[in-house]
Each structure stands twice: as C-alpha cells, then as structure tokens.
Design an enzyme around this catalytic site. Structure first.
Site, mmCIF file in Angstrom:
data_model
loop_
_atom_site.group_PDB
_atom_site.id
_atom_site.type_symbol
_atom_site.label_atom_id
_atom_site.label_comp_id
_atom_site.label_asym_id
_atom_site.label_seq_id
_atom_site.Cartn_x
_atom_site.Cartn_y
_atom_site.Cartn_z
ATOM 1 N N GLU A 142 28.542 -6.436 -48.699
ATOM 2 C CA GLU A 142 29.799 -5.875 -49.184
ATOM 3 C C GLU A 142 30.678 -7.076 -49.542
ATOM 4 O O GLU A 142 31.326 -7.668 -48.683
ATOM 5 C CB GLU A 142 30.481 -5.010 -48.122
ATOM 6 N N ASP A 145 28.962 -6.255 -43.537
ATOM 7 C CA ASP A 145 30.350 -5.882 -43.783
ATOM 8 C C ASP A 145 31.225 -7.102 -44.025
ATOM 9 O O ASP A 145 31.011 -8.171 -43.444
ATOM 10 C CB ASP A 145 30.865 -5.105 -42.563
#
Length: 719
Positions: free
Chosen positions: A458, A405
């Site tokens: 990401e 993330d």
C-alpha cells in the site's frame, strides 16, 4: 556453603542479575549443593529425575530460600517436593538445574542479524530438554537489569523464575519444566535505571489472551498435517502477474456476527469460504489478524505480531480456515503492519526501559498521525524480528501473501511532518534508507523461501519500482496498490454527469502509468470509512443513477488492466458507511437493486477468471489498447483487452444517463462480437438497452452500437 546476605537480598527482592549462579545445583569442593526458593514452604526434599531421594534442604532464610548437600555424582537436573503447613505438597523439577537451550550458533546469527528461525527460538516453546518436558522462554531485553517470567505456574511471583542473561545478545532465557500449553505468562523487567516496568507481553508469543486481558499464552507445537500441497505448488510455479487475482477484502470481526459475538474461525470457514467461492473471488484478504488491544483500530495497531487475535478462537482455528480455503482454490492474504506499533504499556514500547524496538528520537520514532511508535529499521535485531515475522506467517499458517500497510510512511522521513520535525538521511535527503533496505530484505527472504507467496504494497506516492525485483533496483514487492486509479475514478464518478465531459482525463490519465508497476486496483475499506460513505453513495444522481453508475463502474474496473480488490459489502452495494462495530447489512439482499449488484459482481468475477484476455496481461502494456479515448463530449471510453492465443475483448463504458443509439465506433477486428456482459441488462436491474446479445461490424470494423445510459458493455470477438 551459605550465601552472602547481599546475594540473598538480591534474590528475594527479585534483583538478582545472575540467578543461575545462586539457585540450582553447584559443585562445592567434592560435593554438590542445591539451592531453591519456595516461599512459605516448611520443608524441601530433593530427588533425581527418576525419583531417587538425594537429600533434604534446610531453610536458610525466612523468605523461603533453602539449601543443602545432595548426593549426586555429576551435575544433572533434579526435582523437589516442597511441603507446606496446610499439608499441601508441591512437586516440580528445578528450572535452575537445567542448562541453557540456546547455543553459540544462535548467539552468532542473532548478533549478525541473519537468524531466520528466531520464531523457533524466541518466545515460549513446549520442548523436551535434558529428558524433561517443559517450556523454554526467551526474550530480547539487552538493557534490562533483570527479567523474570511470571505466570499461572509461579503465582505471578517475580522472584521465582528470574531468567538467565545471554550477555552477548541481550537475550534472557529459562527452561521451566512441568509447564505446558495453555499457560498464561508475561515478562517483568527491571530497566537500566533500576525501575520495574509494567509487565510485558511476549513479542514472539504465538497466542494471546482475549482483550482486555493482555497476557501471552503458551501455544503447543502444531500437530497439523497440511493437505494443501496442490494449491501451494500451483502458486509456487505460477507467474502471479498472469493469473486472475480478484480479492475480497474482509474485516473478520464484522463480515457477519453471531448475535453480538464474533464468528469463530471455524464458523467463518463454514460461511465465508463458500460465499467467496460462489462469488468468484480468487483471494480473501483479511485486515490485520495479529493480536491488537483496541477494536476500532481494526488491527492496524498490533501488540502481538506472531499471535492470531484471540477474538476468533485459538490459533489453530486460523490454520484450519486457511487449509479449508486452499482446498477449494482460494488464497488467503493478510494485512501486515511493520511500519508502527501502539504505545500500550504491555507492548513493545520502551520494552526494556529504553527505546528498543523504536527510535529514541521522536522525529524518527513517533508517528504523529496515529500516535504510535515507529520501528527502528536501522537496528538489525528489529529488522530480524520483522523479517522473521513475515516468514512465520507463510510457514506456520501457509498464508498466500502479505499486503504491507502504510509503506509510504516508512519510505519518507518527512511523512506527515513539517520542516524541522524530521531528520534528513546521511545524504541530506528525505528517503528513509534504512526502511528501504528492510523492505528489500523482507521481500528477498520471503520470495526466496516461499516462492508462491505474494507481497503487495500500500504505497500512495510515485516511489519508483515498488513492484520490481530488488536486483533490478526495485523494492521487491510482487504488486502495488494503485491509489491513483481509485482516487481519480471515484472523484470522476462523484461529479454530476453533466460535468464529467470536462474531466475526461481523470479516467484516461491512469493509462499513462498503468504498466509501470504490477498494480492492484483497490476499492478498499479506506474508501468507506471516516465520513466517506459507501461506494453506492459516492455515485452522483438519484437512486437509480447511483445503482446504474456503480454497476457500470464495477464492469469498467474489471475490464481495466490490473488485479481487482473489493471491500466486503460493496459487492451488494452496502448503503451505509462501514463500521467495525456491527455486521454488514445483509438484509439489503432482500431488495432487487442490491441483489442485482451482487449478481453482477459474481458474473464479472467468473468472466474475468475464465477469460485470459481479461487477466493474463493485467500488468503488461501489450494486453491493452485504446479503441476510443477522446470522446469526452459523450463521456464514452472504449478499449481492447487481449492476450496471446485468446479471444480479444472490447470494454465500452458510458457515464451519462443518456441512451446513445446507433453510436458509430470502429472495433479493432472486423466480425461478430458477442455481448458478454451488459450492466444495463434487465437481469441486473438496468433499462434493457443493448444490442440483442451480438453485433457484427462491416469489413472495416465499424459498427453502430446501442450504448446504454450509465452502462458498460463487454464484447468478446466470436469470429
């Protein structure tokens, strides 16, 4: 023989920096003296581990400090029986008569930052030590004056188990005999300034209490004998870029609920795995499942990176889920958050009274968007903590990959910061060179030790070579989320159909960079929260047009180069924006339009996974070729997907509500083409415009097609 008063005071006030020099068994001249601390006891007797009496201790301080000569021939662990005025007695082996568990090689590798088995050494582990079963506790707190482990086993009394300081590493440890799995505990730390900190959960805990409780729980050794060798061996020997990957992204707390309660891991295994298998997805990706305190954070603000959250049951339940998925060929990915952590008092924030895991300077150590602390990637112990965590999930739970993330927030020192709010790197630039080194090392270690595991970044910027090997100058990720694809296509489809012809490049531009990285095309949870609405409601037009456009979009995406990801609920066109507080709107499947979208997604997955031309060159330019790129006035796009020794496909997408009969187009091969899928078919709730299942070109490859309104055709060369 007795202690000085200052040592007694330090011990009974939980201020003793070296408790092992006071308590336990010590040689004095030709004898051995034992000291123990049993508040409120009236007598203490000492025994060998075999139960032989070796002496009685005398109380030397009213606080409960006892001392006495014991008849031993050599230093060895002993046991005590303490008696109390109410007649109760308490028997326990003496933690302070045991030697350390960690050794000099542990110190060496920890100090070097190269210890890759820290999750076996740190935290709380049930072990047999010097002939006795108990729990070894170890925690890193180099600036602490004193660390005590407190828990159910010592009545949360900070005086009873003050820990041994391994000065060279800053690790504090203690072996506490007769303690077992299931015990709740925390660390109580006195900081460098002499202040007692709020009690801390264990950074390496394998298990935690259910929120709002915040203690760690001793987890016993896993007894699982895994039976997923075939699954793991397949992926270890596969080139993931050339395998079909279609990911179902799941928030485990709201996919379905059992009334108002969460499903357990076992309940999810019974319901989610068969559903994903039927729908044709190849991977399940869970939003973060490591322990976190605040439900609306969805797990992205974790306080226990090594502990599967207690919301869904015991950790072994998650292992059973992964094994169950593997048995039917489904891989399990988890979202992993090494970028930042919350400042909850029981977590990592200022762990030993100093900025230990984070940067002291808020310009590098505090994230303004999320009000969280940022890991100090320049500190080898912190990097080791995170790298070990990545390895831990692959080893202990056999997870198939990590979706990392907020990588962009790690890569740039000025991320979400104004001028003057960030510190340039040593070369004056904005790149966080320490974070770059961390990501490279994490990927190298994970791929090197678990070659079947995938990592996905990401990353929302144009940082080069995110998914290229480290030895080629890349960050080493296996894949990167294609945020540009998602942003451009959703912006295009939100426009009124009459205006789309002026924005044709929002669809075509993505192919300018589609093969610079190994991309995953994400329609993730981020697109259906915070007022963005559902994917269905992003589509322009009336209700019929919304459904038709969504179906056409899904087929467009499944035919587009790149691996696929769809957030739960969007496979049946969830109408409302997603909320973590309630279950998905499964009742919508009582209605035809939603059933039809679900049928389409199922068919797309099965077509994609079964046809090499649609997946085997997802990440390579040789697998894609435009057939029609400039038909902006008609809002029609056509391209070919191909792979060696596989029948080619042509995908034709049309994004206006007009029916286009007899549309002349040149296909890349002359012959018969089967209509493998038509999103406007009656079967999917469309208007039924098509080509009777098959077309045949002239000898030059030209054909007059019927192109449906707001529809996508997928054609397969038959002959």
């Amino acid at each position: 023989m007795s202690l000085r008063s200052d040592r007694i005071h330090a011990l009974i006030s939980a201020q003793e920096r070296d408790p092992f020099s006071v308590l336990g068994v010590h040689p004095v001249e030709k004898n051995f003296v034992a000291r123990s601390f049993f508040p409120d006891a009236i007598s203490v007797d000492a025994f060998t581990l075999k139960g032989e009496s070796i002496g009685q201790l005398t109380q030397i301080h009213e606080s409960g400090l006892f001392e006495g000569t014991v008849s031993l021939k050599k230093l060895e662990p002993i046991r005590y029986i303490a008696r109390y005025e109410n007649g109760e007695k308490y028997e326990i082996a003496d933690a302070y008569s045991f030697g350390p568990v960690l050794g000099p090689m542990d110190d060496y590798f920890v100090s070097e930052g190269s210890h890759l088995r820290m999750f076996d050494k740190m935290g709380a582990h049930v072990i047999e030590h010097e002939g006795v079963w108990g729990v070894h506790f170890a925690v890193w707190a180099p600036n602490a004056r004193r660390v005590s482990v407190v828990g159910d086993f010592n009545y949360w009394d900070n005086r009873r188990h003050q820990m041994r300081n391994r000065v060279d590493t800053g690790i504090w440890e203690i072996f506490i005999p007769d303690v077992g799995a299931g015990t709740a505990y925390k660390y109580e730390i006195i900081g460098v300034d002499g202040q007692t900190l709020p009690m801390k959960a264990d950074p390496f805990a394998y298990r935690s209490e259910l929120r709002p409780a915040t203690a760690s729980i001793v987890e016993g050794p896993s007894q699982r004998e895994w039976s997923d060798e075939a699954h793991r061996e397949f992926w270890a020997n596969a080139d993931a870029r050339r395998q079909p990957i279609s990911i179902y992204e799941v928030h485990p707390g709201s996919w379905k609920k059992n009334g108002s309660d969460f499903l357990s891991w076992d309940e999810m295994a019974e319901q989610l795995i068969p559903y994903v298998l039927d729908m044709g997805f190849t991977h399940i990706e869970f939003l973060p499942i490591s322990e976190f305190p605040y439900d609306p954070s969805w797990g992205y603000q974790t306080t226990g990176l090594y502990a599967p959250t207690a919301r869904f049951g015991e950790p072994e339940g998650f292992a059973r889920f992964v094994e169950g998925a593997h048995k039917v060929g489904i891989s399990v990915l988890i979202d992993w958050v090494p970028a930042h952590f919350p400042t909850d008092s029981h977590g990592l924030s200022r762990f030993d009274g100093t900025a230990l895991y984070e940067h002291e300077d808020p310009r590098k150590g505090f994230h303004p968007d999320w009000n969280t602390a940022i890991f100090n990637f320049g500190r080898k112990e912190v990097v080791s903590y995170l790298v070990n965590n990545a390895l831990f999930w692959a080893e202990r739970y056999h997870v198939d990959g990590l979706r990392v993330d907020a990588v962009a927030s790690m890569l740039y020192l000025d991320y979400s910061r104004e001028q003057g709010e960030w510190i340039p790197n040593e070369f004056g630039g904005r790149e966080n060179l320490e974070a770059v080194d961390f990501l490279k090392r994490m990927n190298k270690e994970l791929y090197g030790r678990h070659p079947g595991v995938l990592t996905m970044a990401e990353e929302s910027t144009s940082w080069p070579k995110v998914s290229h090997p480290v030895h080629e100058g890349g960050l080493g990720f296996g894949f990167k989320w294609n945020m540009g694809f998602m942003n451009d296509t959703l912006r295009y489809l939100a426009r009124d159909a009459v205006h789309r012809s002026h924005h044709h490049n929002e669809i075509t531009f993505g192919l300018m960079y589609a093969f610079t990285e190994n991309f995953v095309l994400p329609l993730s949870h981020d697109e259906v929260v915070h007022g963005k609405g559902s994917l269905l409601n992003k589509m322009s037009g009336d209700d019929w047009q919304k459904f038709a456009t969504l179906r056409a979009y899904y087929a467009f995406m499944w035919g587009y180069p790149g691996k696929k990801l769809l957030f739960m609920g969007q496979e049946f066109a969830q109408r409302d924006e997603w909320s973590e507080a309630r279950s998905l709107d499964w009742h919508l499947l009582e209605y035809g339009p939603h059933q039809n979208v679900q049928k389409l997604v199922r068919d797309l997955n099965h077509l994609y996974t079964s046809e090499p031309a649609l997946h085997a060159r997802d990440c390579e330019g040789e697998g894609f070729e435009w057939v029609l790129v400039d038909a902006h006035e008609d809002s029609v796009f056509a391209w070919q997907r191909k792979a060696p020794d596989a029948a080619p496909f042509v995908i034709i997408s049309h994004f206006t509500p007009l029916k286009r009969d007899g549309y002349r187009i040149k296909l890349p091969h002359a012959g018969k083409w089967k209509e493998a899928l038509n999103t406007d078919a009656d079967y999917y709730g469309g208007s039924g415009v098509g080509n009777l299942g098959q077309i045949e070109t002239d000898q030059d490859g030209f054909v007059n097609l019927n192109i449906p309104p707001l529809g996508t055709l997928i054609l397969k060369l038959e002959s």
